[in-house]
Enzyme design. Structure first.
Site, PDB file in Angstrom:
ATOM      1  N   CYS A 168       0.064 -15.869   3.171  1.00  0.00           N
ATOM      2  CA  CYS A 168       1.053 -14.804   2.996  1.00  0.00           C
ATOM      3  C   CYS A 168       0.401 -13.432   2.795  1.00  0.00           C
ATOM      4  O   CYS A 168       1.086 -12.413   2.777  1.00  0.00           O
ATOM      5  CB  CYS A 168       1.944 -15.106   1.803  1.00  0.00           C
ATOM      6  SG  CYS A 168       2.770 -16.685   1.924  1.00  0.00           S
ATOM      7  N   ASP A 223      -1.427 -12.464   0.055  1.00  0.00           N
ATOM      8  CA  ASP A 223      -1.629 -12.063  -1.344  1.00  0.00           C
ATOM      9  C   ASP A 223      -2.149 -13.236  -2.161  1.00  0.00           C
ATOM     10  O   ASP A 223      -1.526 -14.291  -2.181  1.00  0.00           O
ATOM     11  CB  ASP A 223      -0.302 -11.641  -2.001  1.00  0.00           C
ATOM     12  CG  ASP A 223       0.187 -10.307  -1.499  1.00  0.00           C
ATOM     13  OD1 ASP A 223      -0.548  -9.322  -1.656  1.00  0.00           O
ATOM     14  OD2 ASP A 223       1.304 -10.254  -0.955  1.00  0.00           O
ATOM     15  N   CYS A 268      -2.589  -6.383  -0.378  1.00  0.00           N
ATOM     16  CA  CYS A 268      -2.373  -5.010   0.032  1.00  0.00           C
ATOM     17  C   CYS A 268      -2.536  -4.069  -1.155  1.00  0.00           C
ATOM     18  O   CYS A 268      -2.851  -4.491  -2.275  1.00  0.00           O
ATOM     19  CB  CYS A 268      -0.992  -4.866   0.656  1.00  0.00           C
ATOM     20  SG  CYS A 268       0.319  -5.218  -0.502  1.00  0.00           S
ATOM     21  N   CYS A 326       7.169  -9.084  -2.658  1.00  0.00           N
ATOM     22  CA  CYS A 326       6.052  -9.850  -2.098  1.00  0.00           C
ATOM     23  C   CYS A 326       4.724  -9.496  -2.718  1.00  0.00           C
ATOM     24  O   CYS A 326       3.850 -10.347  -2.863  1.00  0.00           O
ATOM     25  CB  CYS A 326       5.982  -9.659  -0.595  1.00  0.00           C
ATOM     26  SG  CYS A 326       5.380  -8.049  -0.109  1.00  0.00           S
TER      27      CYS A 326
END
Lengths: 147, 383
Positions: free
Chosen positions: A37, A39, A62, A106
Site C-alpha cells: 500500500c 506505507d 509519502c 491512508c
C-alpha cells in the site's frame, strides 16, 4: 489563504524528522501498514513507570506518512502510556496544521503504530487491559485494503 | 540553488517566441474567427495559418485534417466516442494498450457502460506493445484501437507503423495519442498509417488550453459536443485563438528545431541515466533504446515516490512520480503495474523529463540531489 499541498509544519517534519531510528532494548514495538500500500511505520518505545521516556520511529511512505510519524513521537515523549493511547489520528493531523483530505486516512497511521507499541509494552508487562490484549506487534491496519 | 525543472512531460513553459507571436490575439486581434467583418477575418487567417503549421509538423494530407480542441484530453474523447458512435454497424469493440493515458482509458470505460467491450492490450516489461496479443484481441468488430506514440511515464516509443498494419488488417481505426512524443520525435501520420492523432500544445512550448485532433480523410467520425459547428462541426465553441495561434507557432518552431534539440537532450538523458543508475538498487523503467530523447525514468527500492518528489523539490528540482500517494485514486500508476512491477516496486518511481532549459551542467546537481534523497529516505525506511 487557501492551503494547497502540505503545510509548513508537515514539510518541516518531513525534511527534519524527529526521533528517527531504533531502540534495541525497547519496552514496546508497534508496526502498521503494508509495503504493497505504500506505507509502513514502526515505533519503538522505552517506558519507565508507565511514562514514555524514549521513542523512535522508522517509516516507509509519502511525505505525510513520515511527518505524522515524526509528530506522534514528539507528542508521546514524556507522556503516560494510558494518555498516549488517547492520541488520535486527528490529534496528529491537527498538530501538523492539517493534512490534505486524501491523506487523512491512508497516510496517517502513526497514532496506530504508537498504540500498537503501547499494547506490546502492556502485554509484556503483564499489565493488560482486557480488550486490548489480542494483538501485540501484528500489523492490523491496512493489511488487505490499501485505502 | 536555481530551479532545474524536470517535469516537461506535465507541462512546458511557453517559448518566448510563441508568446511574442501570439500575444496580439489577446487584446488587439481578438476577433471571433466566425465573424465576417475584418476583425473576424484577421482571426480566421491566424486560425488557418496555425492549422497549416500543425498539419506540416505531422505531415498531414492537408490542413483540413486538423481539428483544434482545448487539449489532448478533448481530442482523445472526440476520437474515441466520435468514431464509436458514428460507426455502430462496424461493431462494439474497443482496444487500447494497457499503458494509455486516463483520457483514453476513461472515455472507453464510459462506452463500456453503454454496451461496448474494451480489451486492454498488454505490454512487455519495457512497455512495448505485445504484438501477438494485439493480433489475438482484434476482430472484425473492433471499431477503434488506441496506442500511444510514446508513453509519458516510462518514455517508451511504440512501433506504431507495425501496429498500424495489424490494426488495419482488421479494419479497425488506429487512434494514437501523441502528447508525449509531439515535438520530440518526428511523427508522420501518412507514413505511420495513423487514422486519428491527438496533440497537445503545452507539451511543445505552446500555451495551455489548446490541442488538436488529426482526422485522416475518409475517417467516419461525429461530434460529441454539438453547438455552433466550428471546426468542421467536430468541436463546437469559439476557438481559443491565442492558444491555438501559439500552438501553431510552437509547431513551426518544433518542425525546424526538433532534430537538433532532441539530439542535445538525448546526450543529457544518457548522462543522467548512467549516473543515477550508479545509486544502489536503482533501476531504469521503460525501454533502454526505443525511448523519448528527453525522458529518464527510474525506480528505487525501499522508498516511496511522493517522498522522492517532495525531497527533490526541496533541492528546487521539480520531478514526477507514478506513486500511489501522488495520485487522486491512491493507486500506483497503471503504467508501472502494466510493465510488471509489483505494487511495492511501483511506489518508488521517479520520472525526469528534460526540456529547453536543461543543460549538461545540470547533471551533477541532479545526481547529487537524487543520491542525497535516496540515501536519506532509505535511512528513514524500515524496509
Amino acid at each position: 489563504m487557501v492551503q494547497v499541498g502540505y503545510t509548513k509544519k508537515v514539510m518541516d517534519h518531513f525534511m527534519n524528522p524527529r526521533n528517527v531510528g531504533v531502540i534495541e532494548d525497547r519496552d514496546g514495538y508497534g508496526k502498521v501498514g503494508n509495503p504493497v500500500c505504500g506505507d509502513v511505520m514502526e515505533i519503538f518505545i522505552k517506558v519507565n513507570d508507565d511514562v514514555i521516556t524514549d521513542i523512535k520511529f522508522r517509516t516507509f511512505g509519502c511525505g505525510s506518512a513520515i511527518a505524522t510519524s515524526s509528530m506522534v513521537t514528539e507528542l508521546a515523549t514524556g507522556m503516560n502510556v494510558d494518555e498516549a493511547l488517547k492520541i488520535t489520528r486527528n490529534d496528529v493531523a491537527n498538530e501538523l496544521d492539517g493534512l490534505p483530505p486524501l491523506k487523512m486516512h491512508c497516510s496517517n497511521l502513526a497514532a496506530d503504530a504508537l498504540h500498537e507499541a503501547i499494547k506490546d509494552y502492556k502485554n509484556q508487562d503483564g499489565n493488560v487491559d482486557g480488550q486490548e490484549n489480542e494483538s501485540s506487534s501484528i500489523p492490523k491496519s491496512n493489511e488487505k485494503e490499501c485505502v | 540553488m536555481e530551479r532545474i525543472y524536470l517535469d516537461h512531460a506535465s507541462s512546458t513553459p511557453v517559448d518566448p517566441r510563441v508568446f511574442e507571436y501570439a500575444k496580439r490575439f489577446l487584446m488587439k486581434d481578438f476577433g471571433n474567427p466566425s465573424s465576417l467583418h475584418s476583425s473576424g477575418l484577421e482571426a480566421r487567417r491566424a486560425l488557418e495559418e496555425a492549422r497549416e503549421r500543425v498539419a506540416e509538423l505531422i505531415n498531414a494530407e492537408n490542413e483540413k485534417c486538423i481539428i483544434f480542441t482545448a487539449g489532448a484530453t478533448e481530442a482523445n474523447n472526440i476520437a474515441i466516442k466520435g468514431t464509436a458512435l458514428r460507426n455502430p454497424a462496424k461493431g462494439k469493440k474497443l482496444a487500447a494498450s494497457a499503458i494509455e493515458h486516463m483520457s483514453v482509458l476513461n472515455p472507453m470505460k464510459e462506452l463500456q457502460k453503454n454496451g461496448y467491450e474494451l480489451s486492454r492490450i498488454p505490454v512487455d516489461s519495457t512497455g512495448i506493445l505485445d504484438i501477438e496479443s494485439l493480433r489475438n484481441i482484434l476482430t472484425e468488430d473492433t471499431v477503434l484501437t488506441s496506442v500511444m506514440y510514446a508513453n509519458n511515464e516510462i518514455g517508451t516509443i511504440e512501433p506504431i507503423k507495425e501496429i498500424s498494419d495489424i490494426v488495419h488488417e482488421n479494419g479497425s481505426y488506429l487512434h494514437v495519442d501523441a502528447t508525449a512524443a509531439l515535438g520530440r520525435i518526428a511523427i508522420d501520420v501518412q507514413n505511420d498509417g495513423i487514422d486519428l492523432l491527438s496533440l497537445s500544445s503545452n507539451d511543445m512550448y505552446g500555451p495551455q488550453g489548446a490541442g488538436a485532433l488529426y482526422v485522416k480523410p475518409g475517417v467516419k467520425i461525429q461530434s460529441i459536443l454539438p453547438g455552433g459547428g466550428q471546426e468542421r462541426g467536430l468541436r463546437s465553441g469559439t476557438e481559443n485563438l491565442f492558444a491555438i495561434a501559439g500552438m501553431g507557432e510552437a509547431a513551426r518552431i518544433a518542425k525546424r528545431e526538433m532534430t537538433a534539440e532532441s539530439q542535445r537532450l538525448s546526450l543529457i538523458r544518457d548522462e543522467l541515466i548512467e549516473e543515477i543508475l550508479k545509486i544502489d538498487e536503482s533501476y531504469l523503467t521503460g525501454h533502454p533504446v526505443s525511448r523519448l530523447p528527453n525522458h529518464a525514468s527510474f525506480r528505487f527500492s525501499r522508498i516511496e515516490g511522493e517522498s522522492i518528489l517532495l525531497s527533490m523539490d526541496m533541492y528546487n528540482i521539480p520531478v514526477s512520480t507514478g506513486s500511489a500517494c501522488s495520485s487522486k485514486t491512491l493507486e500506483p500508476s497503471h503504467v508501472l503495474l502494466a510493465i510488471g512491477l509489483k505494487h511495492e516496486e511501483a511506489h518508488g518511481s521517479m520520472v525526469l523529463t528534460l526540456g529547453h532549459s536543461n543543460s549538461l551542467e545540470d547533471v551533477p546537481l541532479i545526481v547529487e540531489a537524487a543520491k542525497n534523497t535516496v540515501e536519506r529516505l532509505r535511512m528513514l525506511s524500515p524496509l
